[in-house]
Design a protein around this motif. Structure first.
Motif, PDB file in Angstrom:
ATOM      1  N   TYR A 287       0.141  -0.565 -15.295  1.00 63.34           N
ATOM      2  CA  TYR A 287      -0.945   0.417 -15.223  1.00 63.34           C
ATOM      3  C   TYR A 287      -0.477   1.796 -15.697  1.00 63.34           C
ATOM      4  O   TYR A 287      -1.133   2.449 -16.496  1.00 63.34           O
ATOM      5  CB  TYR A 287      -1.450   0.494 -13.778  1.00 63.34           C
ATOM      6  CG  TYR A 287      -2.506   1.546 -13.533  1.00 63.34           C
ATOM      7  CD1 TYR A 287      -3.844   1.287 -13.788  1.00 63.34           C
ATOM      8  CD2 TYR A 287      -2.159   2.798 -13.018  1.00 63.34           C
ATOM      9  CE1 TYR A 287      -4.822   2.245 -13.554  1.00 63.34           C
ATOM     10  CE2 TYR A 287      -3.124   3.764 -12.781  1.00 63.34           C
ATOM     11  CZ  TYR A 287      -4.451   3.488 -13.044  1.00 63.34           C
ATOM     12  OH  TYR A 287      -5.409   4.433 -12.813  1.00 63.34           O
ATOM     13  N   TYR A 288       0.702   2.195 -15.194  1.00 62.60           N
ATOM     14  CA  TYR A 288       1.199   3.534 -15.522  1.00 62.60           C
ATOM     15  C   TYR A 288       1.938   3.580 -16.863  1.00 62.60           C
ATOM     16  O   TYR A 288       2.320   4.658 -17.320  1.00 62.60           O
ATOM     17  CB  TYR A 288       2.141   4.020 -14.428  1.00 62.60           C
ATOM     18  CG  TYR A 288       1.437   4.420 -13.143  1.00 62.60           C
ATOM     19  CD1 TYR A 288       0.745   5.634 -13.053  1.00 62.60           C
ATOM     20  CD2 TYR A 288       1.459   3.594 -12.025  1.00 62.60           C
ATOM     21  CE1 TYR A 288       0.097   6.009 -11.886  1.00 62.60           C
ATOM     22  CE2 TYR A 288       0.810   3.952 -10.851  1.00 62.60           C
ATOM     23  CZ  TYR A 288       0.137   5.167 -10.787  1.00 62.60           C
ATOM     24  OH  TYR A 288      -0.497   5.534  -9.629  1.00 62.60           O
TER      25      TYR A 288
ATOM     26  N   GLU B 259      -4.713  14.035  -0.553  1.00 60.05           N
ATOM     27  CA  GLU B 259      -4.883  13.460   0.777  1.00 60.05           C
ATOM     28  C   GLU B 259      -4.804  11.948   0.669  1.00 60.05           C
ATOM     29  O   GLU B 259      -5.415  11.350  -0.217  1.00 60.05           O
ATOM     30  CB  GLU B 259      -6.264  13.862   1.327  1.00 60.05           C
ATOM     31  CG  GLU B 259      -6.403  13.566   2.795  1.00 60.05           C
ATOM     32  CD  GLU B 259      -7.738  14.056   3.354  1.00 60.05           C
ATOM     33  OE1 GLU B 259      -8.388  14.906   2.711  1.00 60.05           O
ATOM     34  OE2 GLU B 259      -8.130  13.557   4.416  1.00 60.05           O
ATOM     35  N   GLY B 260      -4.028  11.353   1.558  1.00 60.04           N
ATOM     36  CA  GLY B 260      -3.877   9.903   1.524  1.00 60.04           C
ATOM     37  C   GLY B 260      -3.815   9.341   2.925  1.00 60.04           C
ATOM     38  O   GLY B 260      -4.160  10.021   3.893  1.00 60.04           O
ATOM     39  N   ARG B 261      -3.380   8.098   3.007  1.00 63.46           N
ATOM     40  CA  ARG B 261      -3.348   7.435   4.310  1.00 63.46           C
ATOM     41  C   ARG B 261      -2.046   7.630   5.062  1.00 63.46           C
ATOM     42  O   ARG B 261      -1.991   7.512   6.270  1.00 63.46           O
ATOM     43  CB  ARG B 261      -3.507   5.933   4.105  1.00 63.46           C
ATOM     44  CG  ARG B 261      -4.902   5.568   3.721  1.00 63.46           C
ATOM     45  CD  ARG B 261      -5.257   4.194   4.229  1.00 63.46           C
ATOM     46  NE  ARG B 261      -6.662   3.982   3.944  1.00 63.46           N
ATOM     47  CZ  ARG B 261      -7.237   2.809   3.903  1.00 63.46           C
ATOM     48  NH1 ARG B 261      -6.530   1.733   4.157  1.00 63.46           N
ATOM     49  NH2 ARG B 261      -8.517   2.699   3.647  1.00 63.46           N
ATOM     50  N   PHE B 262      -0.963   7.801   4.296  1.00 61.88           N
ATOM     51  CA  PHE B 262       0.342   7.645   4.932  1.00 61.88           C
ATOM     52  C   PHE B 262       1.102   8.950   5.148  1.00 61.88           C
ATOM     53  O   PHE B 262       2.150   8.957   5.753  1.00 61.88           O
ATOM     54  CB  PHE B 262       1.212   6.686   4.113  1.00 61.88           C
ATOM     55  CG  PHE B 262       0.615   5.313   4.015  1.00 61.88           C
ATOM     56  CD1 PHE B 262       0.544   4.492   5.135  1.00 61.88           C
ATOM     57  CD2 PHE B 262       0.120   4.835   2.813  1.00 61.88           C
ATOM     58  CE1 PHE B 262      -0.002   3.223   5.058  1.00 61.88           C
ATOM     59  CE2 PHE B 262      -0.422   3.561   2.726  1.00 61.88           C
ATOM     60  CZ  PHE B 262      -0.482   2.752   3.853  1.00 61.88           C
TER      61      PHE B 262
ATOM     62  N   ILE C 187       2.127   1.870  -3.482  1.00 60.75           N
ATOM     63  CA  ILE C 187       1.057   2.291  -4.397  1.00 60.75           C
ATOM     64  C   ILE C 187       0.651   3.733  -4.142  1.00 60.75           C
ATOM     65  O   ILE C 187       0.583   4.557  -5.054  1.00 60.75           O
ATOM     66  CB  ILE C 187      -0.143   1.330  -4.265  1.00 60.75           C
ATOM     67  CG1 ILE C 187       0.247  -0.022  -4.872  1.00 60.75           C
ATOM     68  CG2 ILE C 187      -1.379   1.908  -4.945  1.00 60.75           C
ATOM     69  CD1 ILE C 187      -0.731  -1.121  -4.590  1.00 60.75           C
ATOM     70  N   GLU C 188       0.419   4.051  -2.874  1.00 63.02           N
ATOM     71  CA  GLU C 188      -0.032   5.417  -2.580  1.00 63.02           C
ATOM     72  C   GLU C 188       1.077   6.438  -2.837  1.00 63.02           C
ATOM     73  O   GLU C 188       0.837   7.494  -3.436  1.00 63.02           O
ATOM     74  CB  GLU C 188      -0.502   5.530  -1.122  1.00 63.02           C
ATOM     75  CG  GLU C 188      -0.950   6.954  -0.814  1.00 63.02           C
ATOM     76  CD  GLU C 188      -1.486   7.120   0.593  1.00 63.02           C
ATOM     77  OE1 GLU C 188      -2.478   6.449   0.921  1.00 63.02           O
ATOM     78  OE2 GLU C 188      -0.908   7.928   1.349  1.00 63.02           O
TER      79      GLU C 188
ATOM     80  N   GLU D 264       1.922  -5.185 -11.865  1.00 63.84           N
ATOM     81  CA  GLU D 264       0.631  -4.594 -12.222  1.00 63.84           C
ATOM     82  C   GLU D 264       0.704  -3.059 -12.180  1.00 63.84           C
ATOM     83  O   GLU D 264       0.196  -2.366 -13.064  1.00 63.84           O
ATOM     84  CB  GLU D 264      -0.441  -5.117 -11.245  1.00 63.84           C
ATOM     85  CG  GLU D 264      -1.790  -4.412 -11.282  1.00 63.84           C
ATOM     86  CD  GLU D 264      -2.633  -4.762 -12.494  1.00 63.84           C
ATOM     87  OE1 GLU D 264      -2.181  -5.574 -13.320  1.00 63.84           O
ATOM     88  OE2 GLU D 264      -3.743  -4.193 -12.616  1.00 63.84           O
ATOM     89  N   GLN D 265       1.367  -2.544 -11.154  1.00 61.83           N
ATOM     90  CA  GLN D 265       1.518  -1.095 -11.017  1.00 61.83           C
ATOM     91  C   GLN D 265       2.313  -0.520 -12.200  1.00 61.83           C
ATOM     92  O   GLN D 265       1.917   0.481 -12.799  1.00 61.83           O
ATOM     93  CB  GLN D 265       2.245  -0.789  -9.696  1.00 61.83           C
ATOM     94  CG  GLN D 265       2.424   0.689  -9.407  1.00 61.83           C
ATOM     95  CD  GLN D 265       3.317   0.925  -8.196  1.00 61.83           C
ATOM     96  OE1 GLN D 265       4.234   0.144  -7.923  1.00 61.83           O
ATOM     97  NE2 GLN D 265       3.045   1.989  -7.466  1.00 61.83           N
TER      98      GLN D 265
ATOM     99  N   PRO E 203       0.815  -1.229   0.000  1.00 61.09           N
ATOM    100  CA  PRO E 203       0.000   0.000   0.000  1.00 61.09           C
ATOM    101  C   PRO E 203       0.849   1.282   0.000  1.00 61.09           C
ATOM    102  O   PRO E 203       0.504   2.252  -0.691  1.00 61.09           O
ATOM    103  CB  PRO E 203      -0.810  -0.107   1.300  1.00 61.09           C
ATOM    104  CG  PRO E 203      -0.911  -1.578   1.559  1.00 61.09           C
ATOM    105  CD  PRO E 203       0.377  -2.163   1.057  1.00 61.09           C
TER     106      PRO E 203
ATOM    107  N   GLU F  69       1.846  -7.436  -7.636  1.00 64.79           N
ATOM    108  CA  GLU F  69       1.204  -6.125  -7.508  1.00 64.79           C
ATOM    109  C   GLU F  69       2.066  -5.034  -8.138  1.00 64.79           C
ATOM    110  O   GLU F  69       1.546  -4.043  -8.674  1.00 64.79           O
ATOM    111  CB  GLU F  69       0.973  -5.757  -6.032  1.00 64.79           C
ATOM    112  CG  GLU F  69      -0.043  -6.611  -5.315  1.00 64.79           C
ATOM    113  CD  GLU F  69       0.589  -7.812  -4.615  1.00 64.79           C
ATOM    114  OE1 GLU F  69       1.702  -8.225  -5.043  1.00 64.79           O
ATOM    115  OE2 GLU F  69      -0.014  -8.329  -3.664  1.00 64.79           O
TER     116      GLU F  69
ATOM    117  N   ARG G 235       9.436 -10.250  -6.232  1.00 63.39           N
ATOM    118  CA  ARG G 235       8.413 -11.285  -6.162  1.00 63.39           C
ATOM    119  C   ARG G 235       6.969 -10.810  -6.172  1.00 63.39           C
ATOM    120  O   ARG G 235       6.072 -11.637  -6.102  1.00 63.39           O
ATOM    121  CB  ARG G 235       8.651 -12.145  -4.930  1.00 63.39           C
ATOM    122  CG  ARG G 235       8.711 -11.357  -3.618  1.00 63.39           C
ATOM    123  CD  ARG G 235       9.136 -12.239  -2.488  1.00 63.39           C
ATOM    124  NE  ARG G 235       8.228 -13.365  -2.348  1.00 63.39           N
ATOM    125  CZ  ARG G 235       8.493 -14.467  -1.652  1.00 63.39           C
ATOM    126  NH1 ARG G 235       9.659 -14.577  -1.075  1.00 63.39           N
ATOM    127  NH2 ARG G 235       7.626 -15.421  -1.548  1.00 63.39           N
TER     128      ARG G 235
ATOM    129  N   ALA H 101       1.530   7.033  -6.461  1.00 58.92           N
ATOM    130  CA  ALA H 101       0.402   7.777  -7.045  1.00 58.92           C
ATOM    131  C   ALA H 101       0.609   9.278  -6.813  1.00 58.92           C
ATOM    132  O   ALA H 101       0.345  10.110  -7.696  1.00 58.92           O
ATOM    133  CB  ALA H 101      -0.918   7.308  -6.429  1.00 58.92           C
TER     134      ALA H 101
END
Lengths: 368, 208
Positions: free
Chosen positions: A192-193, A152-155, A134-135, A188-189, A131, A185, A182, A138
């Motif tokens: 995606y970008y 605004e995010g979580r971290f 990812i955040e 995938e990231q 996470p 995710e 390994r 972003a």
């Protein structure tokens, strides 16, 4: 296709004579190696980032800035920049500054870091590794593309009306690779970008990385960045060579047997059989490296690990001489000859600026 | 119907090994109960002794050599697992635990496992329940109710006339494992899907 070297920056005792370089010696050796990389015609120098002994490179952009000032062509990069524990705002600022100083010769590879205590030292929790990656990315992605960011995010503490300075050179952010050993995710990231994906390809058998790269290529196509062959792939690799194979094995064996990561495990022969490591002649290094293409498809960047396990600077420089004289010209020629049509070159600032301008022109054209 | 895959992992060190003997008996019992249900079974037996060097190397390097890879794949891909270890110093052997340390919980989730152990004295029989069962619980496997512990004396008549003798325990455990295997317990586990990136991002939005 770009070729380069990447360094972990470990201070390791030379097992053949018991000498340990000082941190100062090691830092200077790293910069000497970087200058040598340009001299022998390599395209990329990348440094790791660590926050614990026995590693010295805690401050990559400082080191890369020094190297940038003394080189002309070399792309400065990282392997990896910790997207989990660094503040993404500071990454945005540091690498944009470096990008200006180096006239665009900068990209970076993001990684999560695998040293447990680094997370709490920087106020984070390793269980939130994915996470955080990812955040934070972003946010980094937006900071380089939007002049004023509300976020605004979580971290991290929120941002209102924040502008990251300096703005990326020519309005084109540094190219980003996502490195993973390994985690699907992260593949995938990257897909995606439409960013690059780098497989360390050092410590494990190639089949392991093949799965991740296949996933990345599939998802790249899924997200509409183009056919899977156009995805931007980087690979690690490592070798120790002498003109004569037996000399290479004899000289490297004590370093291998005592290496911090794989020492005291399998034999040199087992390890070279099972992993991308080559210990042998330049011809053997050429063959094994060309075979990476058979496994992973056409790719854009090959980085080699050459300075580790306590190898003295002199030996590392000799390795680079052999690389530049005997290996690099053949690899460039052979990879180019085998490359399928339509496969992109390794990313450069100039090419990305041109691409951006073309896209803008095209858009203008359709609007007319 | 395709044959079910039964993987036997045995950590006995002797040659011949009593632990292997118990493992073979358990495999046979499981096969017999599957045969009664007209199910074919492919049984593969891995002696960890033969993989001891590879296991140590995997711990040192982070990846398995080819022979160990085969054992790990057969374990994580099995429809049923029989895990047998000698009791060393009041627990499973270090070699057995080292092998278990190479397995990832997600890979084994839902797979039926029969646990068994050998020991010199019946006083260690609870090892199955205080060490083996929690280990396989952590690995999210389905452990069959009957664990089979064989002390030296169990290979004769045993000492307690009021409990089932070893062959009866072996058959009960084999039947339990066969039932879970035939019921498709391993297939029922869901492959973890790749979470599309937009969902990963959305999960991080404040207030979610």
């Amino acid at each position: 296709m770009q070729f380069g070297i990447f360094t972990v920056g470990d201070v390791t005792t030379d097992p053949t004579n018991g000498t340990t370089p000082s941190e100062h010696d090691r830092i200077k050796a790293m910069t000497t190696i970087a200058l040598k990389a340009e001299e022998i015609g390599l395209d990329v120098f990348a440094t790791g980032e660590h926050h614990n002994p026995p590693f010295v490179p805690s401050s990559p952009t400082t080191m890369l800035g020094w190297i940038a000032a003394r080189t002309e062509r070399l792309i400065l990069s990282t392997s990896t920049t910790l997207i989990t524990t660094n503040d993404p705002v500071k990454i945005a600022e540091d690498f944009a500054m470096l990008q200006h100083l180096a006239d665009g010769r900068v990209d970076l590879m993001l990684g999560r870091g695998n040293t447990g205590p680094v997370y709490p030292w920087f106020g984070q929790d390793i269980r939130q590794g994915i996470p955080l990656a990812i955040e934070n990315y972003a946010l980094l992605h937006r900071l380089w593309r939007e002049d004023v960011v509300d976020w605004e995010g979580r971290f991290r503490t929120p941002l209102q009306g924040f502008t990251s300075t300096p703005r990326p050179l020519d309005g084109v952010p540094p190219f980003v690779w996502h490195g993973s050993i390994r985690s699907p995710e992260i593949a995938e990231q990257a897909a995606y970008y439409g960013d690059g994906f780098f497989a360390n390809n050092i410590f494990w058998p190639k089949e392991h990385f093949q799965r991740l790269i296949d996933l990345y290529r599939d998802r790249w196509e899924h997200y509409g960045h183009g056919p899977r062959e156009s995805a931007v792939v980087g690979l690690g690799g490592q070798f120790f060579m002498r003109r004569n194979s037996q000399d290479a094995a004899r000289e490297f064996r004590p370093y291998f047997d005592n290496a911090p990561v794989y020492g005291h495990g399998p034999s040199l022969e087992e390890f070279t059989d099972q992993t991308p490591l080559t210990v042998g002649s330049p011809q053997e290094v050429i063959e094994k490296t060309l075979a990476f293409r058979d496994t992973f498809g056409d790719y854009q960047r090959q980085l080699f690990l050459v300075d580790h396990a306590g190898l003295p600077l002199k030996t590392v420089l000799e390795q680079l001489d052999l690389l530049g004289e005997d290996v690099l010209p053949v690899l460039r020629k052979e990879f180019a000859a085998r490359r399928a049509a339509g496969v992109p070159e390794g990313p450069t600032h100039a090419a990305r600026v041109a691409e951006r301008n073309d896209a803008a022109e095209q858009k203008e054209g359709t609007q007319r | 119907m395709t044959a079910l895959k039964l993987t036997v992992v045995t950590a006995g060190l002797g040659k011949p090994s009593t632990t292997r003997l118990l493992a073979d008996r358990l495999a046979l019992a499981t096969e017999e109960h599957l045969a009664e249900q007209e199910r074919d079974v492919d049984t593969r037996v891995f002696e960890l002794r033969e993989l001891a060097g590879d296991i140590a190397q995997h711990l040192a390097t982070g990846f398995p050599g080819p022979a160990l890879r085969e054992a790990l794949d057969a374990t994580t891909g099995a429809d049923g697992i029989i895990a047998v270890t000698p009791v060393f110093n009041a627990s499973y052997s270090g070699l057995f635990k080292s092998y278990a340390d190479l397995l990832e919980a997600d890979q084994l989730a839902g797979r039926p496992v029969l646990i068994a152990a050998t020991g010199g004295s019946p006083r260690h029989s609870l090892m199955l329940d205080h060490a083996m069962r929690p280990l396989f619980g952590y690995l999210r496997t389905t452990v069959v109710p009957t664990g089979v512990y064989a002390a030296a004396e169990d290979w004769g008549g045993g000492t307690d006339p009021l409990i089932d003798r070893l062959p009866a325990r072996i058959h009960r455990a084999g039947r339990e494992l066969a039932t879970l295997m035939a019921g498709g317990a391993a297939q029922a586990r869901r492959e973890p899907d790749l979470v599309p990136f937009a969902e990963q991002l959305a999960a991080l939005r404040p207030g979610t």
